[in-house]
Every structure is written in structure tokens, then in C-alpha cells.
Design a protein around this motif. Structure first.
Motif, mmCIF file in Angstrom:
data_model
loop_
_atom_site.group_PDB
_atom_site.id
_atom_site.type_symbol
_atom_site.label_atom_id
_atom_site.label_comp_id
_atom_site.label_asym_id
_atom_site.label_seq_id
_atom_site.Cartn_x
_atom_site.Cartn_y
_atom_site.Cartn_z
ATOM 1 N N VAL A 110 -0.592 59.994 71.750
ATOM 2 C CA VAL A 110 -0.222 61.539 72.156
ATOM 3 C C VAL A 110 0.483 61.149 73.327
ATOM 4 O O VAL A 110 -0.276 60.483 74.274
ATOM 5 N N PRO A 111 1.320 61.606 73.562
ATOM 6 C CA PRO A 111 2.131 61.554 74.829
ATOM 7 C C PRO A 111 1.379 62.158 76.207
ATOM 8 O O PRO A 111 0.713 63.043 75.970
ATOM 9 N N ASP A 112 1.524 61.602 77.142
ATOM 10 C CA ASP A 112 0.676 61.938 78.496
ATOM 11 C C ASP A 112 1.762 62.782 79.270
ATOM 12 O O ASP A 112 2.750 62.336 79.896
ATOM 13 N N PRO A 113 1.225 64.280 78.997
ATOM 14 C CA PRO A 113 2.078 65.133 79.881
ATOM 15 C C PRO A 113 1.842 65.222 81.514
ATOM 16 O O PRO A 113 2.619 65.994 82.095
ATOM 17 N N TRP A 114 1.209 64.340 81.942
ATOM 18 C CA TRP A 114 0.942 64.389 83.304
ATOM 19 C C TRP A 114 2.141 64.642 84.401
ATOM 20 O O TRP A 114 2.051 65.203 85.279
ATOM 21 N N TYR A 115 2.963 63.601 83.987
ATOM 22 C CA TYR A 115 3.915 63.734 85.024
ATOM 23 C C TYR A 115 5.395 64.605 84.599
ATOM 24 O O TYR A 115 6.317 64.704 85.239
ATOM 25 N N GLY A 116 5.180 65.419 83.679
ATOM 26 C CA GLY A 116 6.093 66.343 83.358
ATOM 27 C C GLY A 116 5.816 67.841 83.543
ATOM 28 O O GLY A 116 4.924 68.009 84.423
ATOM 29 N N GLY A 117 6.616 68.589 83.114
ATOM 30 C CA GLY A 117 6.376 69.858 83.129
ATOM 31 C C GLY A 117 5.723 70.695 82.236
ATOM 32 O O GLY A 117 5.015 70.032 81.454
ATOM 33 N N PRO A 118 5.534 72.012 82.195
ATOM 34 C CA PRO A 118 4.737 72.683 81.120
ATOM 35 C C PRO A 118 4.951 72.529 79.767
ATOM 36 O O PRO A 118 4.139 72.611 78.913
#
Length: 148
Positions: A110-118
Motif C-alpha cells: 500500500v503506497p504511503d501517501p504521507w509526502y504527497g497531496g490529497p
């Protein structure tokens, strides 16, 4: 996010009294904190209740307390395997996306969305929802005491 969605699916299936959903991280840096506000917003906008989640830390005790342990990425998987009390207990650990019908492989993360946008949180929510649906379908394989 996965905890909230999976709990929702358990509740909808009428299995709340038979299946317990727990979640944790393998590192303790967020212990006691609510989930990331962007994840909570994404869940709330999709109709989920994200207010009850509090971060916890995984420990070897989870092997005795749970039938199935799901890792979101390879790093978590390795940490969980390392903490297994026995080689047999390691069989309880699976990659979350090993249940995802659209995953490119059983060990997909599951990709970690922490450093990206909504948009990253929305992508993860979609992935988690379809995977949670499949987990519910296959639940009797891992929780033989569950009655449908």
C-alpha cells in the motif's frame, strides 16, 4: 485508514461481535496520536468515522491475540516476521494487498501517501476499500469460528 474501513465492513456484515479489528505501527513514533488529518479528512469525506482511531505499536503479543496480521508494506512485514515468537506464528502475517484483486502481485505494498497531496490519500482509500471487501469475503479462511 485500513482499520476504519475494515471495521466498517465488519459492522456492515453483522460480524462486530465475532471479529475484532486492531491496528498498529511497527514503530512507536506516533503512539497515542490520532491519525493523520489528511487521512481523517479523506475518510470523513467518504462517510467514515475517523475520530476513534489512536496509533498503537505492534508487539509480539499480537500473535496470540489475533488470527491474521496484515502488513501494509515490506518494511512492516519484515518487522512483524522478526517479532514472531515461532516460525509457525509467521504464517499469520500476510501483506494487506495480497487480498487486493487489482494488486500486481501478492507482495504489493500500500503506497504511503504521507509526502504527497490529497490525491494519494484518495488512491489509498480506494485500494483499501476494495481490499477490505475481499478480506470480508475470505474471512472464514482465517477465522473459522466466524458464523455467517
Amino acid at each position: 485508514m485500513a482499520h476504519v474501513v475494515l471495521q466498517d465492513r465488519i459492522d456492515r456484515a453483522g460480524l462486530t461481535d465475532q471479529v475484532v479489528v486492531s491496528s498498529s505501527g511497527t514503530g512507536g513514533w506516533h503512539r497515542g496520536e490520532p491519525m493523520d488529518r489528511r487521512a481523517a479528512t479523506t475518510l470523513t469525506d467518504a462517510g467514515y468515522d475517523a475520530t476513534r482511531h489512536v496509533a498503537r505499536t505492534f508487539s509480539p503479543d499480537w500473535y496470540a491475540e489475533n488470527d491474521l496480521l496484515l502488513a501494509m508494506d515490506q518494511s512492516n512485514y519484515a518487522d512483524m516476521i522478526e517479532q514472531a515468537p515461532t516460525v509457525e506464528a509467521q504464517q499469520q502475517v500476510r501483506m494487506f494487498r495480497s487480498f487486493d484483486p487489482e494488486a500486481p502481485s501478492p507482495d504489493a505494498e500500500v503506497p504511503d501517501p504521507w509526502y504527497g497531496g490529497p490525491e494519494g490519500f484518495a488512491e489509498v482509500l480506494e485500494m483499501v476499500e476494495r481490499t477490505a471487501d475481499e478480506i470480508i469475503e475470505r474471512l472464514p479462511e482465517f477465522a473459522p469460528g466466524v458464523r455467517w
